[in-house]
Design a protein around this motif. Structure first.
Motif, PDB file in Angstrom:
ATOM      1  N   SER A   1       2.087   3.533  -5.893  1.00 10.91           N
ATOM      2  CA  SER A   1       2.559   4.911  -5.810  1.00 10.91           C
ATOM      3  C   SER A   1       1.639   5.724  -4.918  1.00 10.91           C
ATOM      4  O   SER A   1       0.521   5.320  -4.611  1.00 10.91           O
ATOM      5  CB  SER A   1       2.622   5.539  -7.198  1.00 10.91           C
ATOM      6  OG  SER A   1       1.323   5.829  -7.649  1.00 10.91           O
ATOM      7  N   SER A   2       2.087   6.876  -4.538  1.00 11.79           N
ATOM      8  CA  SER A   2       1.302   7.736  -3.658  1.00 11.79           C
ATOM      9  C   SER A   2       0.151   8.416  -4.385  1.00 11.79           C
ATOM     10  O   SER A   2      -0.551   9.224  -3.792  1.00 11.79           O
ATOM     11  CB  SER A   2       2.210   8.779  -3.004  1.00 11.79           C
ATOM     12  OG  SER A   2       2.804   9.568  -4.005  1.00 11.79           O
TER      13      SER A   2
ATOM     14  N   ASN B   1       0.825  -1.197   0.000  1.00 12.01           N
ATOM     15  CA  ASN B   1       0.000   0.000   0.000  1.00 12.01           C
ATOM     16  C   ASN B   1       0.869   1.261   0.000  1.00 12.01           C
ATOM     17  O   ASN B   1       2.016   1.245   0.434  1.00 12.01           O
ATOM     18  CB  ASN B   1      -0.920  -0.013   1.215  1.00 12.01           C
ATOM     19  CG  ASN B   1      -2.137   0.868   1.075  1.00 12.01           C
ATOM     20  OD1 ASN B   1      -2.272   1.629   0.128  1.00 12.01           O
ATOM     21  ND2 ASN B   1      -3.032   0.772   2.035  1.00 12.01           N
ATOM     22  N   SER B   2       0.291   2.363  -0.462  1.00 14.51           N
ATOM     23  CA  SER B   2       0.995   3.643  -0.463  1.00 14.51           C
ATOM     24  C   SER B   2       0.933   4.282   0.919  1.00 14.51           C
ATOM     25  O   SER B   2       0.214   3.827   1.795  1.00 14.51           O
ATOM     26  CB  SER B   2       0.379   4.591  -1.501  1.00 14.51           C
ATOM     27  OG  SER B   2      -0.955   4.893  -1.150  1.00 14.51           O
TER      28      SER B   2
ATOM     29  N   GLY C   1      -2.284   4.424   4.876  1.00 12.94           N
ATOM     30  CA  GLY C   1      -1.397   3.459   4.240  1.00 12.94           C
ATOM     31  C   GLY C   1      -0.605   2.687   5.270  1.00 12.94           C
ATOM     32  O   GLY C   1      -1.066   2.444   6.379  1.00 12.94           O
TER      33      GLY C   1
END
Length: 147
Positions: free
Chosen positions: A112-113, A78-79, A88
């Motif tokens: 990615s974020s 997870n981000s 996250g």
């Protein structure tokens, strides 16, 4: 707990999957496991080990590899790296996943974020977030499996 990943690994009705996607660690991060995340342990687990994130995550991957030797196994990380505040993972959980995946030779797909840019509602993926997750996971599988 019957709902825990480790408890579900020995079920006989799981069939013969070709691909296994693991997407965990978020609740662990949200419940402050960093204070006692456990040690890296890759064999000889006992019940107490499975109450800690690192040895339980390693046990889960080792068991999946043993029970499904022909399956492609992927972990999805997870981000976010500030736990619940970002919805996250904590850095400790994310880093542990990366290390354990490396040990077992499985791909660790790090989201990615971009999920943090309108992809979450109340820290959980919304429709946009699920589309972002799908596109990132599919891209990784496409590259690795030649889809």
């Amino acid at each position: 707990d019957k709902r825990a990943f480790c408890a579900r690994l020995t079920r006989t009705d799981m069939g013969s999957p070709e691909v296994i996607l693991i997407f965990g660690g978020t609740n662990d991060s949200w419940h402050n496991t960093d204070d006692d995340i456990g040690s890296y342990k890759y064999e000889g687990w006992v019940y107490e080990d499975l109450q800690k994130f690192r040895p339980a995550f390693a046990y889960m991957i080792a068991t999946l590899k043993k029970n499904f030797p022909n399956a492609y196994i992927y972990n999805i990380t997870n981000s976010g790296r500030n736990g619940m505040s970002e919805g996250g993972l904590t850095a400790a959980v994310a880093d542990s996943m990366a290390e354990i995946c490396k040990h077992y030779g499985i791909m660790n797909i790090v989201l990615s974020s971009t999920l943090d840019d309108g992809g979450k509602t109340s820290r959980h993926p919304n429709l946009k977030g699920m589309q972002i997750i799908y596109s990132q996971v599919y891209a990784a599988l496409k590259k690795d499996l030649g889809l």
